[in-house]
Design an enzyme around this catalytic site. Structure first.
Site, mmCIF file in Angstrom:
data_model
loop_
_atom_site.group_PDB
_atom_site.id
_atom_site.type_symbol
_atom_site.label_atom_id
_atom_site.label_comp_id
_atom_site.label_asym_id
_atom_site.label_seq_id
_atom_site.Cartn_x
_atom_site.Cartn_y
_atom_site.Cartn_z
ATOM 1 N N SER A 1 0.806 -1.222 0.000
ATOM 2 C CA SER A 1 0.000 0.000 0.000
ATOM 3 C C SER A 1 0.842 1.275 0.000
ATOM 4 O O SER A 1 0.297 2.373 0.026
ATOM 5 C CB SER A 1 -0.929 0.010 1.219
ATOM 6 O OG SER A 1 -0.180 -0.161 2.398
ATOM 7 N N THR B 1 -5.368 8.610 7.395
ATOM 8 C CA THR B 1 -5.334 7.418 6.546
ATOM 9 C C THR B 1 -6.769 6.974 6.304
ATOM 10 O O THR B 1 -7.662 7.321 7.067
ATOM 11 C CB THR B 1 -4.511 6.301 7.214
ATOM 12 O OG1 THR B 1 -4.529 5.150 6.360
ATOM 13 C CG2 THR B 1 -5.052 5.899 8.568
ATOM 14 N N GLY B 2 -6.961 6.225 5.247
ATOM 15 C CA GLY B 2 -8.314 5.768 4.931
ATOM 16 C C GLY B 2 -8.812 6.393 3.645
ATOM 17 O O GLY B 2 -8.009 6.830 2.814
ATOM 18 N N THR C 1 -2.092 3.942 4.012
ATOM 19 C CA THR C 1 -1.027 4.939 3.992
ATOM 20 C C THR C 1 -0.170 4.855 5.234
ATOM 21 O O THR C 1 -0.667 4.516 6.297
ATOM 22 C CB THR C 1 -1.712 6.325 3.990
ATOM 23 O OG1 THR C 1 -2.497 6.412 2.829
ATOM 24 C CG2 THR C 1 -0.727 7.454 4.068
ATOM 25 N N ARG D 1 -6.296 9.308 -10.414
ATOM 26 C CA ARG D 1 -6.857 9.647 -9.093
ATOM 27 C C ARG D 1 -5.737 10.011 -8.106
ATOM 28 O O ARG D 1 -4.727 9.331 -7.999
ATOM 29 C CB ARG D 1 -7.647 8.448 -8.562
ATOM 30 C CG ARG D 1 -8.336 8.684 -7.217
ATOM 31 C CD ARG D 1 -7.511 8.158 -6.058
ATOM 32 N NE ARG D 1 -8.239 8.228 -4.796
ATOM 33 C CZ ARG D 1 -7.670 8.002 -3.607
ATOM 34 N NH1 ARG D 1 -6.399 7.713 -3.532
ATOM 35 N NH2 ARG D 1 -8.385 8.080 -2.514
ATOM 36 N N VAL D 2 -5.956 11.090 -7.381
ATOM 37 C CA VAL D 2 -5.043 11.483 -6.302
ATOM 38 C C VAL D 2 -5.883 11.594 -5.032
ATOM 39 O O VAL D 2 -6.962 12.178 -5.052
ATOM 40 C CB VAL D 2 -4.367 12.835 -6.621
ATOM 41 C CG1 VAL D 2 -3.605 13.361 -5.423
ATOM 42 C CG2 VAL D 2 -3.431 12.693 -7.823
ATOM 43 N N GLY D 3 -5.394 11.017 -3.960
ATOM 44 C CA GLY D 3 -6.144 11.054 -2.703
ATOM 45 C C GLY D 3 -5.712 12.197 -1.812
ATOM 46 O O GLY D 3 -5.172 13.215 -2.274
ATOM 47 N N ASP D 4 -5.946 12.029 -0.532
ATOM 48 C CA ASP D 4 -5.619 13.078 0.438
ATOM 49 C C ASP D 4 -4.129 13.122 0.791
ATOM 50 O O ASP D 4 -3.620 14.160 1.229
ATOM 51 C CB ASP D 4 -6.400 12.826 1.742
ATOM 52 C CG ASP D 4 -6.044 11.481 2.364
ATOM 53 O OD1 ASP D 4 -5.958 10.478 1.609
ATOM 54 O OD2 ASP D 4 -5.830 11.414 3.584
ATOM 55 N N GLY E 1 -9.439 8.678 1.124
ATOM 56 C CA GLY E 1 -8.904 10.026 0.957
ATOM 57 C C GLY E 1 -9.942 11.052 0.574
ATOM 58 O O GLY E 1 -9.875 12.216 0.988
ATOM 59 N N THR F 1 1.883 7.038 0.184
ATOM 60 C CA THR F 1 0.930 5.968 -0.136
ATOM 61 C C THR F 1 0.943 5.638 -1.626
ATOM 62 O O THR F 1 1.355 6.468 -2.450
ATOM 63 C CB THR F 1 -0.501 6.421 0.244
ATOM 64 O OG1 THR F 1 -1.387 5.315 0.190
ATOM 65 C CG2 THR F 1 -1.027 7.502 -0.672
HETATM 66 N N1 ASP Z 1 -5.649 7.949 2.198
HETATM 67 C C1 ASP Z 1 -5.120 7.152 1.126
HETATM 68 C C2 ASP Z 1 -5.765 7.553 -0.163
HETATM 69 O O1 ASP Z 1 -6.943 7.833 -0.167
HETATM 70 C C3 ASP Z 1 -5.275 5.710 1.306
HETATM 71 C C4 ASP Z 1 -5.166 5.181 2.728
HETATM 72 O O2 ASP Z 1 -4.695 5.805 3.615
HETATM 73 O O3 ASP Z 1 -5.594 4.095 3.013
HETATM 74 O O4 ASP Z 1 -5.110 7.517 -1.169
#
Ligand code: ASP
Length: 329
Positions: A86, A239-240, A188, A216-219, A242, A206
Site C-alpha cells: 500500500s 489514513t483511509g 497509507t 486519481r489522487v487522494g488526500d 482520501g 501511499t
Molecule cells: N488515504 C489514502 C488515499 O486515499 C489511502 C489510505 O490511507 O488508506 O489515497
C-alpha cells in the site's frame, strides 16, 4: 491559545449541541495513560508498518536528530519494502495496472513539499522533500514530478511486483471498485515526529486506493488533508478513504481544533465525527486520524474499529488500537 472551555463553547456553537465524543473502545484508558506519559522526543505513525518506520525515526530522534529527518527517513523504509502493498514499491496498481504514488512532508516552520501521481520512483517522500527544499513550489504531479525526480538523482524503478500483478489480475475478473475496510488495499503511512528541541514535523506516503481510476489522487499528498503541521500548535495526519478526508480538510481541521484548546484526542474524535456527519453512506468508509501536540500529547481516532498506530518514546514502543466512533452495522 484558547482555553478548553472556549473550545467546548466553540464546538457547541458550531454543531448546535455539546460535542460528546462517543468513545466505544476499551483501550481509551490505555491511550489516555499513554498521553500523560508521552514526552519528547516522540514518533507516532499509522498502522502496524509504523512499528518498523518508528524504529528508524527513533534512532534519529534519540540522537538529537531533527523531526524532519526522522519523518522522512522513517517512512522511507516502508516505501522501500516490496512486501508492503500500500506504499512505495510493491504498491497495488490502479485499474489499468499502473502504480502511482502520492506523498508529502511538512516541518514546524510551514515548509512543505508534495508529489502526486508519481510513477517509477521508489521513495516519493524524498522527492517531496526535494520539492520543498529546492523549488519555489509545494507540489509537483505526474510527468513533471518524475522529470524533477530524475533530474535530482532518483532512479527509475519498476514498482509493480509479481504479487501485485497477481492480485490485480484476480481483481480484473470482477473489476469491482469496492475498497475493503482495514484491509491492506489502502493503508497509507502517516508519521508525526517531535524532536528533542521541541520541533514538529510530519510525513505521509501511499500508493493510494488499490485499483483506483487512473489519475486519481487522494488526500495523502495534499497539505491540510493527509497531513498538516503547525509548529506552534501540533500536527495531524490521516489514513483511509482520501476523498472523505479531503472533503473536511481533515488534518488542518484537527490542528485548528487543537489551536482552539482541544486535546489531540478530542480533536481526532471531532474530525472523525465530522466525516460521519458529512457522509450519508458510511459503508466501508474507514478513516483514521493521528494527532500530536507540541507538548508530546497524542490522539488517535477512526470511524470504525481496526485502526491502529505505532508509538515510540523513551519508555514505550508499541502498537495501540485507536478509539473509534461507530460500531459495525
Ligand atoms: N488515504 C489514502 C488515499 O486515499 C489511502 C489510505 O490511507 O488508506 O489515497
Amino acid at each position: 491559545m484558547g482555553s478548553r472551555r472556549d473550545f467546548i463553547k466553540l464546538s457547541a456553537m458550531a454543531t448546535g449541541s455539546l460535542m460528546v465524543p462517543n468513545i466505544l473502545h476499551a483501550n481509551h484508558r490505555a491511550l489516555t495513560k499513554t498521553n500523560n506519559l508521552a514526552k519528547k522526543p516522540i514518533v507516532i505513525s499509522t498502522w502496524n508498518h509504523g512499528l518498523k518506520a518508528n524504529k528508524v525515526a527513533w534512532d534519529i530522534l534519540k540522537n538529537g536528530g531533527s523531526a524532519l529527518d526522522a519523518a522522512e527517513l522513517g517512512v522511507r523504509i516502508v516505501e522501500s519494502d516490496p512486501n508492503n502493498m500500500s506504499v512505495g514499491i510493491g504498491g497495488r496498481p490502479d485499474r489499468d495496472g499502473t502504480v502511482s504514488l502520492d506523498a508529502c512532508i511538512m516541518d514546524h516552520q510551514s515548509n512543505c513539499g508534495a508529489v502526486a501521481y508519481l510513477q517509477h520512483i521508489e521513495n516519493p517522500i524524498s522527492v517531496a522533500r526535494k520539492v520543498m527544499e529546492k523549488t519555489p513550489h509545494v507540489m509537483l504531479a505526474g510527468d513533471g514530478a518524475l522529470q524533477f525526480a530524475l533530474e535530482n538523482g532518483f532512479k527509475k524503478t519498476n514498482l509493480l511486483t509479481k504479487e501485485a500483478v497477481r492480485e490485480w489480475k484476480e481483481w480484473l475478473k470482477q473489476s469491482e471498485y469496492k475498497p475493503k475496510i482495514n484491509v491492506e488495499n489502502h493503508d497509507t503511512i502517516g508519521m508525526l515526529t517531535l524532536d528533542a528541541e521541541g520541533n514538529l514535523a510530519g510525513s505521509c506516503t501511499t500508493s493510494g486506493m488499490a485499483y483506483k481510476l487512473p489519475g486519481r489522487v487522494g488526500d495523502s499528498p495534499i497539505i491540510g488533508a493527509g497531513l498538516f503541521v503547525d509548529g506552534d500548535v501540533g500536527a495531524a495526519c490521516a489514513t483511509g478513504v482520501g476523498e472523505a478526508v479531503i472533503r473536511i480538510a481533515g488534518s488542518s481541521i484537527i490542528v485548528e481544533l487543537m489551536r482552539s484548546g482541544a486535546t489531540p484526542q478530542e480533536a481526532c474524535d471531532e474530525g472523525v465525527n465530522r466525516i460521519i456527519k458529512k457522509h450519508k453512506n458510511l459503508n466501508n468508509l474507514q478513516v483514521g486520524f493521528l494527532a500530536l501536540d507540541k507538548a508530546g500529547n497524542v490522539g488517535a481516532s477512526s470511524v470504525f474499529a481496526g485502526f491502529d498506530y505505532a508509538i515510540h518514546t523513551s519508555n514505550k514502543e508499541e502498537l495501540i488500537e485507536a478509539t473509534f466512533q461507530k460500531q459495525w452495522e
